[in-house]
Scaffold this active site. Structure first.
Site, PDB file in Angstrom:
ATOM      1  N   CYS A 165      16.257  13.963 -42.840  1.00 49.40           N
ATOM      2  CA  CYS A 165      15.880  15.374 -42.761  1.00 49.40           C
ATOM      3  C   CYS A 165      14.479  15.591 -42.208  1.00 49.40           C
ATOM      4  CB  CYS A 165      16.001  16.020 -44.139  1.00 49.40           C
ATOM      5  SG  CYS A 165      17.625  15.760 -44.875  1.00 49.40           S
ATOM      6  N   HIS A 305       9.781  22.090 -48.035  1.00 52.06           N
ATOM      7  CA  HIS A 305      11.073  21.448 -47.781  1.00 52.06           C
ATOM      8  C   HIS A 305      12.137  22.192 -48.578  1.00 52.06           C
ATOM      9  CE1 HIS A 305      13.857  18.375 -46.597  1.00 52.06           C
ATOM     10  NE2 HIS A 305      14.059  17.973 -47.841  1.00 52.06           N
ATOM     11  N   GLU A 316       7.971  18.728 -55.186  1.00 55.65           N
ATOM     12  CA  GLU A 316       7.174  19.311 -54.105  1.00 55.65           C
ATOM     13  C   GLU A 316       6.164  20.327 -54.648  1.00 55.65           C
ATOM     14  OE1 GLU A 316       7.734  21.284 -49.641  1.00 55.65           O
ATOM     15  OE2 GLU A 316       9.462  21.124 -50.986  1.00 55.65           O
ATOM     16  N   LYS A 337      15.224  27.601 -46.087  1.00 59.31           N
ATOM     17  CA  LYS A 337      16.550  27.024 -46.349  1.00 59.31           C
ATOM     18  C   LYS A 337      17.376  27.924 -47.267  1.00 59.31           C
ATOM     19  CE  LYS A 337      15.434  22.120 -45.707  1.00 59.31           C
ATOM     20  NZ  LYS A 337      13.970  22.188 -45.497  1.00 59.31           N
ATOM     21  N   HIS A 342      20.483  23.891 -45.166  1.00 54.99           N
ATOM     22  CA  HIS A 342      19.715  22.701 -44.784  1.00 54.99           C
ATOM     23  C   HIS A 342      20.290  22.114 -43.504  1.00 54.99           C
ATOM     24  CE1 HIS A 342      17.287  19.289 -44.776  1.00 54.99           C
ATOM     25  NE2 HIS A 342      17.569  18.734 -45.956  1.00 54.99           N
ATOM     26  N   PHE A 403      16.121  11.503 -46.792  1.00 54.28           N
ATOM     27  CA  PHE A 403      16.674  10.367 -47.517  1.00 54.28           C
ATOM     28  C   PHE A 403      16.019   9.081 -46.993  1.00 54.28           C
ATOM     29  CE2 PHE A 403      21.112  12.298 -48.626  1.00 54.28           C
ATOM     30  CZ  PHE A 403      20.491  13.136 -49.534  1.00 54.28           C
TER      31      PHE A 403
END
Length: 417
Positions: A165, A305, A316, A337, A342, A403
């Site tokens: 991502c 994010h 975060e 998002k 996403h 990831f």
């Protein structure tokens, strides 16, 4: 060595909430959700039956039918977004030195639908390996950048970044560095993804990453909300034209903003889960600030994010407080998002575009779908919940985490003469 300044001179977007930059921005500031029941395949047996698909899109309006059939959707999306960005940059192709124009693209997965279809066709056959001759060049993650360079004749640096991502943010940072180090004058950068497929939905469902709020898809993406339970898968592309400042001035280009810096880090913790204390997120934001030569209090906003996962949003938020200290409470924080879903490898590109437009228009898009505060997230932070907020915006950061523990952060700022 004196580093060259890098500016943004063109934008292109193909998203679940708008098929052009203007449509995308209008939807963002009005809090439009792109989530809806999936139309690409039968979801009867799937845990999650919705996603943020690109809508009202006919590829033959942009690409010749024969050529389009030789491309996976992720590459089609890349070409369409790039066409808008190139037109926006308004190049004179008679004088543009194409040897000095590169393409650095990002995609976390590449041609997943193509791979899926070829394997299904083989298993449904008689065991004879009769694969489409375009199988491999449709599937590979670098081919979108190849198509872009071939279409426009751009012969500068050309490669693809793959970091889940964080892919398109890594692409932006690489493009920024290649230009400021003098390896190119212009680079087309961004990212694209088309993972709303049987394999994509099935795979993310198997790891319990997706929301299963099938009764209310539009509110399923709930970053920072107590009742969040997974992300909503999106698709599309974002394209940016990065250009050396003097090169842009010399040709009379319209300049959106300046790219101030980029940061990268690794969690070194887990293949999918973030570090619980947000150590990688903390480091990447600090690295970005250091690269830009700015202090935490110089930043006005952070596009988080913010995927709407139980662990990620908490980690975060902790990292932002650690990096910005008391100034964290003066920031506008948001997660687009909540509207786009996403976009995986394309997320960084479309979210950086939203940051650039926030600078241009003086508006921070909202984080929609907030209903209940999470006691694990500091309620004094301003997440721009549910309604856009007007603000003089000079410096914005955009976070993307992938990831594997890959973290990337890019900073854009209002152009100073």
């Amino acid at each position: 060595m004196t580093l060259r300044r890098v500016v943004v001179t063109g934008l292109g977007a193909l998203t679940p909430i708008g098929n052009t930059v203007q449509e995308y921005w209008d939807s963002l500031i009005n809090g439009v959700s792109g989530a809806a029941p999936i139309t690409y395949f039968d979801t009867t047996n799937f845990k999650t039956k919705f996603a943020c698909e690109v809508k009202n899109f006919n590829v033959e309006d942009f690409i010749d039918r024969k050529e389009a059939r030789r491309m996976d959707r992720y590459a089609q999306y890349a070409l369409v977004a790039t066409e808008e960005a190139v037109k926006d940059a308004n190049f004179n192709f008679d004088t543009l030195d194409k040897d000095r124009v590169g393409v650095i693209w990002g995609s976390g997965i590449g041609g997943l639908e193509t791979f899926q279809e070829e394997v299904i066709n083989w298993t449904n056959g008689n065991g004879t390996p009769k694969f489409n001759p375009f199988f491999i060049p449709k599937m590979i993650a670098d081919i979108a950048g190849g198509h872009i360079s071939i279409k426009y004749g751009f012969r500068g640096p050309n490669f693809t970044t793959v970091s889940a991502c964080a892919s398109s943010t890594n692409a932006l940072i690489d493009a920024f560095n290649y230009i400021r180090l003098g390896h190119a004058d212009v680079i087309v950068t961004g990212g694209s993804e088309a993972a709303v497929t049987i394999a994509g939905m099935g795979g993310f469902n198997a790891m319990h990453a997706l929301s299963t709020r099938n009764d209310d898809p539009k509110t399923a993406s709930r970053p920072m909300d107590k009742d969040r339970e997974g992300f909503v898968l999106g698709e599309g592309a974002g394209a940016l034209i990065l250009e050396e400042y003097e090169h842009a001035i010399a040709r009379g280009a319209t300049i959106y903003c300046e790219v101030g810096g980029g940061g990268m880090s690794a969690d070194a913790h887990h293949i999918t889960a973030p570090h619980p204390e947000g150590l990688g997120a903390r480091n990447v934001m600090r690295n970005c600030l250091k690269d830009a030569g700015l202090k935490p209090e110089d930043v006005d906003a952070v596009n988080m994010h913010g995927t709407s996962t139980p662990l990620g949003d908490i980690a975060e938020s902790k990292a932002i407080i650690e990096v910005f200290g008391d100034h964290a409470y003066n920031l506008n924080l948001n997660s687009t998002k909540s509207m786009t879903g996403h976009l995986l490898g394309a997320a960084g590109a479309i979210e950086t575009i939203s940051c650039i437009l926030a600078i241009k228009h003086g508006i921070i898009p909202p984080t929609i779908n907030h209903f209940t505060d999470d006691e694990n997230i500091d309620p004094k932070l301003n997440f721009t919940f549910n309604k856009a907020q007007k603000r003089d915006v000079k410096v914005v950061m955009s976070n993307t985490f992938g990831f594997g523990g890959h973290n990337a952060c890019v900073l854009v700022k209002k152009l100073e003469a």
